[in-house]
Design a protein around this motif. Structure first.
Motif, mmCIF file in Angstrom:
data_model
loop_
_atom_site.group_PDB
_atom_site.id
_atom_site.type_symbol
_atom_site.label_atom_id
_atom_site.label_comp_id
_atom_site.label_asym_id
_atom_site.label_seq_id
_atom_site.Cartn_x
_atom_site.Cartn_y
_atom_site.Cartn_z
ATOM 1 N N LYS A 89 -18.947 -78.640 123.598
ATOM 2 C CA LYS A 89 -18.797 -80.078 123.505
ATOM 3 C C LYS A 89 -19.096 -80.740 124.848
ATOM 4 C CE LYS A 89 -15.458 -80.039 119.791
ATOM 5 N NZ LYS A 89 -14.132 -80.427 119.346
ATOM 6 N N ILE A 90 -18.602 -80.153 125.923
ATOM 7 C CA ILE A 90 -18.781 -80.727 127.258
ATOM 8 C C ILE A 90 -20.257 -80.858 127.606
ATOM 9 C CG2 ILE A 90 -18.434 -80.327 129.735
ATOM 10 C CD1 ILE A 90 -15.739 -79.022 128.957
ATOM 11 N N THR A 91 -21.045 -79.862 127.245
ATOM 12 C CA THR A 91 -22.468 -79.855 127.609
ATOM 13 C C THR A 91 -23.362 -80.417 126.516
ATOM 14 O OG1 THR A 91 -22.803 -77.613 126.755
ATOM 15 C CG2 THR A 91 -22.153 -77.823 129.087
ATOM 16 N N GLN A 92 -22.789 -80.813 125.406
ATOM 17 C CA GLN A 92 -23.530 -81.329 124.263
ATOM 18 C C GLN A 92 -24.624 -80.347 123.823
ATOM 19 O OE1 GLN A 92 -24.721 -85.234 125.558
ATOM 20 N NE2 GLN A 92 -22.681 -86.046 125.224
ATOM 21 N N SER A 93 -24.240 -79.087 123.755
ATOM 22 C CA SER A 93 -25.154 -78.013 123.349
ATOM 23 C C SER A 93 -24.744 -77.466 121.994
ATOM 24 C CB SER A 93 -25.109 -76.879 124.377
ATOM 25 O OG SER A 93 -25.452 -77.337 125.657
ATOM 26 N N GLU A 94 -25.713 -76.910 121.286
ATOM 27 C CA GLU A 94 -25.442 -76.269 119.998
ATOM 28 C C GLU A 94 -25.309 -74.769 120.226
ATOM 29 O OE1 GLU A 94 -27.787 -75.105 115.909
ATOM 30 O OE2 GLU A 94 -28.596 -76.717 117.150
ATOM 31 N N LEU A 95 -24.208 -74.208 119.814
ATOM 32 C CA LEU A 95 -23.981 -72.773 119.974
ATOM 33 C C LEU A 95 -24.651 -72.003 118.859
ATOM 34 C CD1 LEU A 95 -22.577 -70.280 121.229
ATOM 35 C CD2 LEU A 95 -20.636 -70.798 119.733
ATOM 36 N N ARG A 96 -25.387 -70.965 119.243
ATOM 37 C CA ARG A 96 -25.908 -69.985 118.289
ATOM 38 C C ARG A 96 -25.400 -68.632 118.766
ATOM 39 N NH1 ARG A 96 -31.371 -72.126 116.703
ATOM 40 N NH2 ARG A 96 -30.757 -74.055 115.679
ATOM 41 N N GLY A 97 -24.481 -68.071 118.044
ATOM 42 C CA GLY A 97 -23.889 -66.802 118.436
ATOM 43 C C GLY A 97 -22.406 -66.793 118.115
ATOM 44 N N ASP A 98 -21.679 -65.989 118.848
ATOM 45 C CA ASP A 98 -20.260 -65.757 118.618
ATOM 46 C C ASP A 98 -19.409 -66.829 119.315
ATOM 47 O OD1 ASP A 98 -17.666 -64.838 118.404
ATOM 48 O OD2 ASP A 98 -18.079 -62.878 119.298
ATOM 49 N N PRO A 99 -18.734 -67.692 118.563
ATOM 50 C CA PRO A 99 -17.930 -68.744 119.173
ATOM 51 C C PRO A 99 -16.690 -68.221 119.904
ATOM 52 C CG PRO A 99 -17.616 -68.742 116.810
ATOM 53 C CD PRO A 99 -18.707 -67.745 117.109
ATOM 54 N N LYS A 100 -16.356 -66.961 119.702
ATOM 55 C CA LYS A 100 -15.180 -66.378 120.363
ATOM 56 C C LYS A 100 -15.552 -65.543 121.589
ATOM 57 C CE LYS A 100 -12.489 -66.425 116.164
ATOM 58 N NZ LYS A 100 -11.702 -65.685 115.203
ATOM 59 N N TYR A 101 -16.825 -65.466 121.911
ATOM 60 C CA TYR A 101 -17.281 -64.687 123.062
ATOM 61 C C TYR A 101 -16.734 -65.312 124.346
ATOM 62 C CZ TYR A 101 -20.396 -61.474 125.491
ATOM 63 O OH TYR A 101 -20.890 -60.456 126.253
ATOM 64 N N GLN B 44 -35.360 -67.119 120.316
ATOM 65 C CA GLN B 44 -34.031 -66.548 120.477
ATOM 66 C C GLN B 44 -33.951 -65.139 119.924
ATOM 67 O OE1 GLN B 44 -31.558 -69.387 118.453
ATOM 68 N NE2 GLN B 44 -32.873 -70.996 119.206
ATOM 69 N N ASP B 45 -33.254 -64.297 120.643
ATOM 70 C CA ASP B 45 -32.957 -62.934 120.218
ATOM 71 C C ASP B 45 -31.616 -63.001 119.490
ATOM 72 O OD1 ASP B 45 -31.903 -60.358 120.075
ATOM 73 O OD2 ASP B 45 -32.631 -59.788 122.035
ATOM 74 N N SER B 46 -31.554 -62.513 118.282
ATOM 75 C CA SER B 46 -30.333 -62.643 117.479
ATOM 76 C C SER B 46 -29.137 -61.874 118.042
ATOM 77 C CB SER B 46 -30.599 -62.210 116.043
ATOM 78 O OG SER B 46 -30.967 -60.854 116.002
ATOM 79 N N SER B 47 -29.358 -61.000 119.019
ATOM 80 C CA SER B 47 -28.251 -60.230 119.575
ATOM 81 C C SER B 47 -27.578 -60.938 120.758
ATOM 82 C CB SER B 47 -28.742 -58.853 120.021
ATOM 83 O OG SER B 47 -29.611 -58.976 121.129
ATOM 84 N N LYS B 48 -28.046 -62.130 121.125
ATOM 85 C CA LYS B 48 -27.478 -62.856 122.263
ATOM 86 C C LYS B 48 -26.804 -64.142 121.801
ATOM 87 C CE LYS B 48 -30.701 -61.139 125.691
ATOM 88 N NZ LYS B 48 -31.449 -61.453 126.882
ATOM 89 N N ASN B 49 -26.011 -64.713 122.705
ATOM 90 C CA ASN B 49 -25.369 -66.001 122.473
ATOM 91 C C ASN B 49 -26.142 -67.066 123.227
ATOM 92 O OD1 ASN B 49 -22.923 -65.066 121.026
ATOM 93 N ND2 ASN B 49 -22.582 -63.972 122.941
ATOM 94 N N TYR B 50 -26.457 -68.163 122.547
ATOM 95 C CA TYR B 50 -27.231 -69.234 123.162
ATOM 96 C C TYR B 50 -26.521 -70.564 123.018
ATOM 97 C CZ TYR B 50 -31.083 -65.920 123.058
ATOM 98 O OH TYR B 50 -31.869 -64.820 123.243
#
Length: 75
Positions: free
Chosen positions: A1-13, A57-63
């Motif tokens: 939210k702070i960076t106004q970015s969309e997370l793709r990956g594990d939100p608990k990482y 994007q590589d599906s094994s990473k968090n972006y």
């Protein structure tokens, strides 16, 4: 939210540090904003990476996808 970015990956990482792409490890966050660093991006062990909207994007990473990865990284 702070960076106004969309997370793709594990939100608990959990990220605990920051680092450049080449020295980042699994608990670090980094950013990719220039195509000349694409090789470093692919090899990076960063736990999460800020990337531009149209990056591959590589599906094994968090972006965190954003219009300006460097500005988001600075926040």
């Amino acid at each position: 939210k702070i960076t106004q970015s969309e997370l793709r990956g594990d939100p608990k990482y959990v990220i605990t540090h920051i680092a450049d792409l080449s020295s980042a490890g699994p608990s670090d966050i980094s950013f990719f904003g220039n195509s000349k660093y694409e090789s470093a991006m692919k090899k990076s062990q960063a736990g999460a990476v800020f990337i531009p909207v149209n990056s591959v994007q590589d599906s094994s990473k968090n972006y965190l996808i954003t219009k300006n990865p460097f500005a988001a990284f600075q926040k």
